[in-house]
Enzyme design. Structure first.
Site: not given
Length: 438
Positions: A311, A114, A51, A226, A54, A223, A260, A198
Site C-alpha cells: 500500500d 492514480y 502506491h 477502509e 508514496q 478500495h 482493505h 478507486h
C-alpha cells in the site's frame, strides 16, 4: 540454468536437496539436487496493492498536528507530495520501491496507479506518460507487474465534486478506456493490465457498470470499507454499508480484489467469502493509518481468500505484513497461532497469500513446479535447523531473504538488489527536491 537448494517449498510441502532447472524464464524441471546451494527456496511473493509514489514520503507524517491525526489528515500530506512529482521523479521513486520489494521477497507487484496527469490536472501529451514510468521502473528493476490504472471521477459519495488535491487523478470514461488501451501496449511479456475504480467515493454504480462493459475479463481492484468515516458516510447517503452497496451494484466475483475491507458486518464477511473475491490486506499501512483490524479469523473460517500488499510503502517487508496480520488477530482474540488450520502459522499464511495474490493479480500460480514462472526467493538459515524456517523468518530473528530470481534472472544477491546504488542516488535527489517544494 540450475538453482540448487538444500530445501524447497514444493506444492505438496517441503522437500530436501532439490535442483530447479530453468529455461526461457520458466521452470523446466524440479528434481534431486546435490545438497548444496541456497538454504531454502520459496515461490516468489505477490504484492497485490502498491502506491509506489508514496514511498517518497514514508515516515514523514509521524508528527502530531494541532487536532487528532487520522487517515484523512495523512491524505492531505499525500496530496501535497503527489502534486510535486514529475514523470522522472515518479520513475525514480517507483524504482526504489520495487527494489525494496524484490529485496523483501516480492516478485510481482499490483500497482494501483492514480497519478495520471500533470500537476495542474491537464493530461500529458501521452495520456499514459506516468503509467509508462511505472512500466519502465518495473522493467529496470526486474519485478513482474500487474498494472491497475485507477478510475477516479468524483470527490465523494453522491458524485461530490473533486477537490484540488485530486486533480491529477480524474478521468472521464472514454479517456480512461483509452488509457487502459495504451497501457496494454506498454506491457511486457508476463505483465497484466487490469483496472481499479478507486472507491465507491470516486466511482458510482453507473461508472462501475460502464467500466465492466468496456473492460471485460480483467482483474478489478477497489478500495472499500477502509475507514469508519467511509462506512458512516455511505450509510448516510445510501442506507447501505460500502461492501453491501458494492455487491448490490456490481457483479463481484473471483476477478475482484477488495482492498482493505476492514470494517465489515457479519453478512458482508459472508458475501465476500461466498463470491470468491480476494480481500487485499495491507496490515502495516492499515496499522500506520489507524484503519482498524480486518476480521481475518472469521473470514478465513468461511473459506475467504486473501493476499497482502504494501500500500503506502511506509515499510516494505513481506514477513512483517504477514506477522502483523497474525498479531492483529492475537490481540483481538487473546490467543495464539490463529490463522492456520494446522502446522506452522507462517508457512500457512505464506501459502494462502500466494494463492490469493496470484488470483487477484491475474498471474500464473506461484509454485516451484514445471511450467511455472521461475520467480523464486531464497531464505538464509543461519542456524541450520531446516525445520520451521518460515516461522523463524516471520516471527523471529533467524532467517532473511538472501537471493531472488525473476524469470530465472537473479536480481537480488546476498540480500541486495543489483541496481540498488544507482537507484538510491536518484531516489534521494527526487525526494529532497519534492519535499523542498511541497
Amino acid at each position: 540454468m540450475k538453482i540448487e537448494a538444500k530445501r524447497a517449498l514444493l506444492p505438496d510441502g517441503w522437500a530436501e536437496n532439490i535442483c530447479v532447472t530453468v529455461a526461457d524464464g520458466v521452470i523446466a524441471d524440479v528434481g534431486p539436487g546435490s545438497g548444496t546451494g541456497v538454504d531454502a527456496l520459496l515461490p516468489g511473493g505477490q504484492n497485490l496493492h502498491s502506491h509506489a509514489f508514496q514511498r517518497g514520503f514514508a515516515g514523514m507524517t509521524e508528527t502530531r498536528g494541532p487536532g487528532q491525526d487520522s487517515f484523512w489528515t495523512w491524505r492531505e500530506m499525500m496530496y501535497r507530495f503527489a502534486l510535486g512529482l514529475d514523470p522522472e521523479g515518479m520513475m525514480a521513486i517507483a524504482e526504489m520501491a520495487y527494489i525494496e520489494m524484490l529485496e523483501a521477497g516480492y516478485t510481482r507487484v499490483g500497482e494501483f496507479h492514480y497519478l495520471h496527469h500533470g500537476p495542474d490536472g491537464r493530461p500529458y501529451a501521452d495520456p499514459a506518460e506516468m503509467s509508462a514510468r511505472i512500466f519502465a521502473a518495473a522493467s529496470e528493476t526486474g519485478i513482474r507487474l500487474t498494472h491497475l490504472p485507477v478510475f477516479y471521477a468524483h470527490g465523494g459519495f453522491g458524485r461530490a465534486q473533486a477537490g484540488g488535491g485530486q486533480k491529477r487523478f480524474l478521468h472521464g470514461l472514454e479517456a480512461f478506456a483509452a488509457l487502459v488501451a495504451r497501457c496494454d501496449g506498454l506491457a511486457r511479456p508476463g505483465d497484466v493490465v487490469g483496472y481499479a475504480p478507486h472507491s465507491l467515493r470516486a466511482a458510482d454504480a453507473d461508472d462501475l457498470a460502464a467500466l465492466a462493459e468496456a473492460l471485460p475479463g480483467r482483474p478489478v481492484h477497489i478500495h472499500v470499507a477502509e475507514q469508519m468515516r467511509e462506512v458512516e458516510d455511505c450509510l448516510a447517503i445510501f442506507n447501505r454499508r460500502p461492501v453491501e452497496l458494492l455487491y448490490e451494484i456490481a457483479d463481484v466475483g473471483p476477478r475482484w480484489c477488495l482492498i482493505h475491507a476492514t470494517h465489515l458486518a457479519a453478512e458482508e464477511i459472508a458475501l465476500i467469502a461466498r463470491s470468491g473475491a480476494v480481500a487485499g490486506l495491507c496490515p502495516v499501512t492499515e496499522a500506520n493509518l489507524g484503519d482498524g483490524i480486518f476480521p481475518a479469523q472469521a473470514f478465513l473460517g468461511q473459506g475467504g481468500r486473501f493476499g497482502i500488499g504494501t500500500d503506502s510503502n511506509i515499510r516494505i517487508r513481506l514477513d512483517e505484513e504477514l506477522r502483523l496480520l497474525e498479531y492483529g488477530q492475537r490481540l483481538t482474540h487473546r490467543a495464539r497461532n490463529l490463522l492456520t488450520d494446522g502446522g506452522g502459522v507462517g508457512t500457512r499464511l505464506y501459502a494462502r497469500a500466494l494463492s490469493g495474490g496470484t488470483q487477484a493479480l491475474g498471474a500464473p500460480a506461484a509454485q516451484i513446479a514445471p511450467g511455472a514462472p521461475a520467480d523464486l526467493v531464497a531464505l538464509s538459515d543461519p542456524l541450520g535447523l531446516g525445520e520451521g524456517l518460515i516461522e523463524r523468518w516471520m516471527f523471529g530473528n533467524d532467517g532473511a531473504v538472501s537471493d531472488v530470481w525473476v524469470a530465472g534472472r537473479q536480481v537480488v544477491t546476498e540480500g541486495r538488489h543489483i541496481a540498488r546504488e544507482r537507484v538510491a542516488e536518484a531516489f534521494a535527489r527526487t525526494v529532497r527536491r519534492v519535499v523542498a517544494e511541497a
